[in-house]
Design an enzyme around this catalytic site. Structure first.
Site, PDB file in Angstrom:
ATOM      1  N   GLY B 326     -22.278  56.357 -47.757  1.00 31.59           N
ATOM      2  CA  GLY B 326     -22.618  56.092 -46.674  1.00 31.59           C
ATOM      3  C   GLY B 326     -21.734  56.031 -45.600  1.00 31.59           C
ATOM      4  CB  SER B 327     -20.751  53.868 -42.827  1.00 32.01           C
ATOM      5  OG  SER B 327     -22.091  53.536 -42.518  1.00 32.01           O
ATOM      6  CB  THR B 328     -16.921  55.139 -46.877  1.00 33.81           C
ATOM      7  OG1 THR B 328     -17.737  55.861 -47.885  1.00 33.81           O
ATOM      8  CG2 THR B 328     -16.899  53.755 -47.040  1.00 33.81           C
TER       9      THR B 328
END
Lengths: 379, 648
Positions: B326-328
């Site tokens: 995801g956004s990581t």
């Protein structure tokens, strides 16, 4: 030559007879017995009990019996031959009914103080009877068919009884000793050739019959033959004994592993180490030198028997002496072949060495007759 | 009866001839026997001697003592304790049934075990000891010892067995041992004979399995003389074996215990990595299980409970579980673009709430859009469109290569079971595996860590540590073997532009320290320990256009299996990074709400080396935090108690 022709006055009498005993033979017998005591002491783990001490007592008793038998004139034993043979037959029949069973065979009668194996007695009395028979039979008739048939029946009847026990080993020994005596008596060699041919036929029949309804031997006897022919086929089962025996014997090497140092016998890898396989322990602990020593002692006994037989002019004496010597020879030859893997395991003890009372007593009594023949030989 | 002298002479001659012939035959046979004896005893003596020795001498193995496992402070994680068993020598017992009945009065005997013992008794020689009861308590053993005179043939015996004093805390790291199975033997090309000793224990899972060679040691041996029935007569000589190596892990067991407790019953994973050395300070997968159950053989009911749990307690989610990051992942996309020089940190992208890519709309999580955003703002608010734009400019192959440099999509060499490589896809990969061309849409998905992209929590921690230090930090689990330090995982410099890295770190700092950052709520206010991080919320389902039109369903309204994964990666202190922490909570909802608070608490615990003071937390949270700390302490205490007992 009949006892009537003896120059009785020339034969020693009274205690002087003792001096005329076959002393080298006596010493040889004592030596072999001592080898036996030593080995029985060793296999008991360095102890006189349970085997060495009773064996010594029996040997002393046996020596006494031998002495008594030796003192009695040889013609008495010739006259007793038929009685002795008849008694043996009776005992063999009796063993059928009251005999104790050991290792799948009826072999002995328990007399309380000892176990009597009639088949042991039979070996000697058969020889006595045959010797007496040929002493009686005029020489020209020796090879006549009827007069050949008579001793054959004398041999086969006890053989049949022994086979019923069943004791194949003793049966074969009886026939061989009986046949050997007939050969010595001068029966024409054609008969022996015929018997050998028939024997070969019988052996093939024995093998052919295996697994059929008319199977001639018991299964365990066949297995013994199989094991003999290829011991490695069943190293942990029936072949175990023979394999371990060969290992023990071979590992002895030239000079052996030392007294009471034989690992195979001490750690119980050897079966029956105090009876039938005692030679293995000897060979393991004293090596080739030890084994050869005993073999030479035995061979010397045969030589002295042969010299006694050749020296006497009395036909019974000569025949009975050599008959007993053949029996003795068969004992140790079969036993040694067995432990060296040259013959099937048939349960024949090593004479004078294996633990066992009746065999030694009978053997010493038989040598008493040899002594008697020696003392009372015509001069 | 008188005989003719000539006839007599003839018979005597025949007799002498034949007697000599018989004598000759006998001599030949005696000679044959002598030859045979010579052949066996002189020529073949050596072979027979060898066979006799083989008969007599038996080689017995002495099992080695297994190496023990400690944490970085020397606290025991796996060790050997004496295990008592009651054995019976039937030969000495006499009346076996009576003795067993008497013994049954003193200690509980398992009927199943007894039945097995009876079968064994029938098969083996009477002087061999038979185990009647295994893993007997000290109390039972003393009772048996006191009553020894009444129990002939019964003796207590001591062996060694493995225990894990930390129970659930390190089940996934240390793993467990168990009796060697036929399967274990079939897996080995040339199994050591020691493995065939009954009840010998072999590593089954985790470190115990992966470092089996180090831990097992070398078996000793003794030569004994046995008799024909196998009874040992005496010992001839013995060669001592080598005990297994002791392993010291990089794990801090107390921190691990805290993390495990903090994850609670969630299906989650958390990793604490030392930025300077790559040391794994804590690597927790939740829920866990008690490895001690497996040592002796787990009951069917217990095992079924573990396998049927939908939270998969047996799986080690830290290295084995892979999730869309995801956004990581956005740091990777940003760094790929920065390093290529395609954008500067201050260049902006306009976010209207979506990006049209080859006639398909890729949405930003914020429907209304973020307007003009630069690197810091885009990361802080986790704007998706900014990263779609960057990714389309830089291309998937560059992003994939950058992911690999940060440790994603590559297998890290750790002695743990089933370490996953994850996946950082590129064009060649899709062609090879799916036999399809790479689409622009795939790049857009990859830019925000969705689509094919997969990473394990451990990899995310490594990525964070590499961003924090600019070095190729490699995770390390084993600190020393028998006291000899293993190489550090500090790594060489990554060779990236230090200014770009600094910009990226500053953007991450803003995530958890700027009022508009997605993790502002989970900030650390202790100035010495300021934390930089990044939230991630990864979808496990596709949101259809129809659903989007009707309004995306809130996570709380979805069944557990379909909720988003919550992720958070962080490092602290910002100025001088010591630890990188990654947290993944399966189907936990949002990264900022579910994962970031856990990561913050874990980070503080690690930084303070124990319970952090309340003033490290934002003021309004302190009451809640204090309650949480008290609850965790209550929960940890009963789990600590069995350790005390083991130590006694």
């Amino acid at each position: 030559m009949s006892y009537l022709e003896y120059n009785v006055k020339a034969t020693p009498s009274g205690l002087r007879k003792v001096l005329y005993m076959n002393w080298p033979l006596t010493l040889l017998l004592i030596s072999t017995a001592c080898v036996g005591f030593l080995m029985l002491y060793s296999v008991a783990g360095g102890s006189f009990s349970p085997w060495a001490e009773p064996q010594m007592k029996r040997f002393v008793l046996g020596l006494a019996v031998m002495g008594v038998v030796a003192m009695v004139p040889i013609w008495f034993w010739r006259n007793m031959a038929v009685v002795a043979y008849g008694l043996s037959i009776l005992l063999l029949v009796a063993v059928e009914f009251v005999g104790a069973t050991g290792m799948g065979a009826q072999r002995w009668i328990d007399l309380g103080f000892m176990r009597l194996q009639p088949s042991e007695l039979m070996k000697i009395t058969l020889v006595m009877l045959l010797a007496a028979y040929y002493d009686w039979l005029p020489a020209p008739r020796t090879s006549r068919p009827f007069w050949v048939l008579v001793p054959v029946v004398m041999i086969l009847f006890p053989t049949f009884l022994v086979l019923r026990q069943p004791d194949l080993g003793t049966a074969i020994l009886l026939m061989t000793a009986g046949g050997g005596l007939m050969f010595l008596a001068g029966v024409h060699w054609v008969y022996f050739a015929a018997v050998i041919a028939a024997g070969v036929g019988l052996v093939s029949a024995v093998f052919q019959s295996r697994g059929t309804d008319w199977q001639l031997l018991k299964n365990y006897q066949y297995r013994r033959i199989d094991t003999f022919l290829d011991p490695s086929s069943d190293p942990l089962g029936a072949g175990y004994h023979i394999t371990q025996s060969k290992i023990a014997l071979g590992s002895g090497g030239w000079s052996g592993r030392g007294f009471m140092q034989g690992t195979q016998s001490r750690l119980n890898f050897l079966p029956e180490k105090h009876t039938d396989f005692i030679f293995t322990t000897l060979a393991e602990e004293f090596g080739f030198i030890g084994g050869m020593s005993l073999l030479i002692l035995y061979a010397l006994i045969l030589v002295f028997c042969l010299s006694t037989a050749l020296a006497t002019r009395d036909r019974f004496s000569a025949l009975v002496t050599l008959g007993i010597s053949i029996n003795f020879f068969l004992y140790f030859a079969v036993n040694m072949s067995m432990v060296m893997g040259l013959a099937p395991v048939v349960g024949v003890p090593l004479p004078m060495v294996s633990y066992g009372g009746s065999a030694m007593l009978v053997l010493l009594a038989a040598f008493g007759i040899v002594h008697s023949a020696h003392i009372h030989r015509p001069r | 009866m008188r005989r003719n002298p000539r006839e007599l002479e003839h018979t005597h001659k025949v007799f002498s001839r034949r007697a000599l012939l018989v004598g000759g035959i006998q001599a030949a046979m005696v000679g044959g026997l002598a030859m045979r004896m010579r052949y066996m005893q002189v020529e073949q003596a050596d072979q027979f001697r060898l066979l006799a020795e083989e008969n007599r001498i038996n080689l017995r193995l002495i099992p080695p003592t297994r190496g023990e496992i400690f944490d970085r402070e020397g606290r025991i994680l796996g060790r050997n304790i004496p295990s008592y068993r009651i054995v019976l020598v039937p030969e000495d017992a006499g009346d076996v049934d009576k003795v067993v009945a008497d013994l049954g009065q003193l200690v509980m005997l398992d009927p199943e075990e007894l039945e097995r013992a009876r079968t064994e008794m029938r098969r083996s020689p009477p002087f061999l000891p038979i185990t009647l009861a295994d893993q007997v308590t000290w109390e039972d053993i003393s009772r048996v010892a006191v009553n020894a005179p009444a129990l002939p043939g019964v003796t207590p015996e001591v062996g060694l067995t493995r225990v894990y004093p930390r129970h659930e805390d390190l089940a996934h790291v240390v793993g467990y041992v168990g009796p060697v199975s036929d399967y274990d033997l079939s897996q080995l090309e040339d199994p050591e004979p020691v493995l065939r000793i009954p009840r010998f224990q072999i590593g089954k899972v985790g470190l115990e399995a992966k470092q089996e060679d180090l831990l097992r040691g070398k078996a000793g041996s003794k030569r004994v003389e046995v008799n024909a029935s196998g009874r040992v007569m005496r010992e001839l000589d013995r060669r001592e074996g080598e005990p297994g190596a002791d392993l010291q892990l990089t794990i801090d067991a107390d921190l691990q215990e805290y993390v495990q407790a903090r994850l609670g019953g969630e299906s989650a994973a958390a990793v604490v990595l030392d930025c300077a050395t790559g040391d794994l300070r804590a690597i927790s997968s939740s829920p866990s299980f008690d490895p001690n159950l497996f040592v002796r053989g787990i009951s069917v009911a217990d095992y079924r409970a573990l396998t049927e749990d939908k939270y998969r307690p047996l799986a080690n989610k830290t290295v084995q579980g892979v999730y869309p990051p995801g956004s990581t992942f956005k740091m990777v996309t940003a760094m790929a673009a920065l390093e290529e020089g395609l954008i500067g940190p201050d260049d902006t992208v306009y976010c209207p709430g979506y990006l049209e890519v080859s006639s398909r709309r890729f949405h930003c999580w914020k429907r209304g859009g973020h307007g003009h955003v630069d690197l810091q703002n885009s990361l802080k608010q986790s704007c998706d469109v900014y990263y779609y734009d960057l990714a389309l400019k830089v291309g998937i192959d560059k992003i994939s290569a950058m992911a690999n440099r940060f440790g994603l999509g590559v297998r890290h060499d750790l002695p743990m079971s089933a370490v996953a490589a994850g996946l950082a896809p590129d064009r060649a990969w899709k062609k090879r595996v799916h036999d399809q061309e790479w689409l622009v849409g795939d790049t857009a998905n990859a830019a925000i860590g969705q689509g094919f992209m997969l990473a394990s929590p451990m990899q995310l921690a490594v990525m964070t540590a590499r961003i924090a230090t600019g070095r190729e930090v490699a995770p390390r689990l084993v600190k020393s073997v028998n006291g000899v330090e293993t190489p550090s995982g500090a790594g060489e410099p990554l060779g990236m532009n230090e200014n770009n890295l600094r910009q990226l770190r500053r953007a991450m700092y803003a995530v958890s320290n700027d009022r508009r950052g997605t993790a502002y709520g989970s900030r650390i206010i202790d100035d010495a320990f300021r934390m930089a991080g990044k939230t991630g919320t990864s979808q496990v389902r596709n949101i259809t256009a129809a659903e989007r039109a009707a309004g995306v369903i809130r996570n709380e309204d979805l069944p557990w299996e379909r909720r988003d994964h919550a992720l958070f990666v962080s490092f602290a202190p910002y100025e001088n990074p010591r630890y990188a922490v990654s947290v993944v909570i399966e189907h936990g909802g949002g990264g900022s709400s579910a994962a970031a608070p856990v990561a913050r608490d874990v980070m503080l615990q690690a930084l303070y080396g124990g319970k952090p003071p309340l003033d490290a937390y934002p003021k309004k949270d302190r009451g809640r935090i204090q309650a949480l700390q008290e609850r965790l302490e209550r929960e940890q205490r009963p789990r600590a108690r069995p350790d005390e007992k083991d130590r006694a």
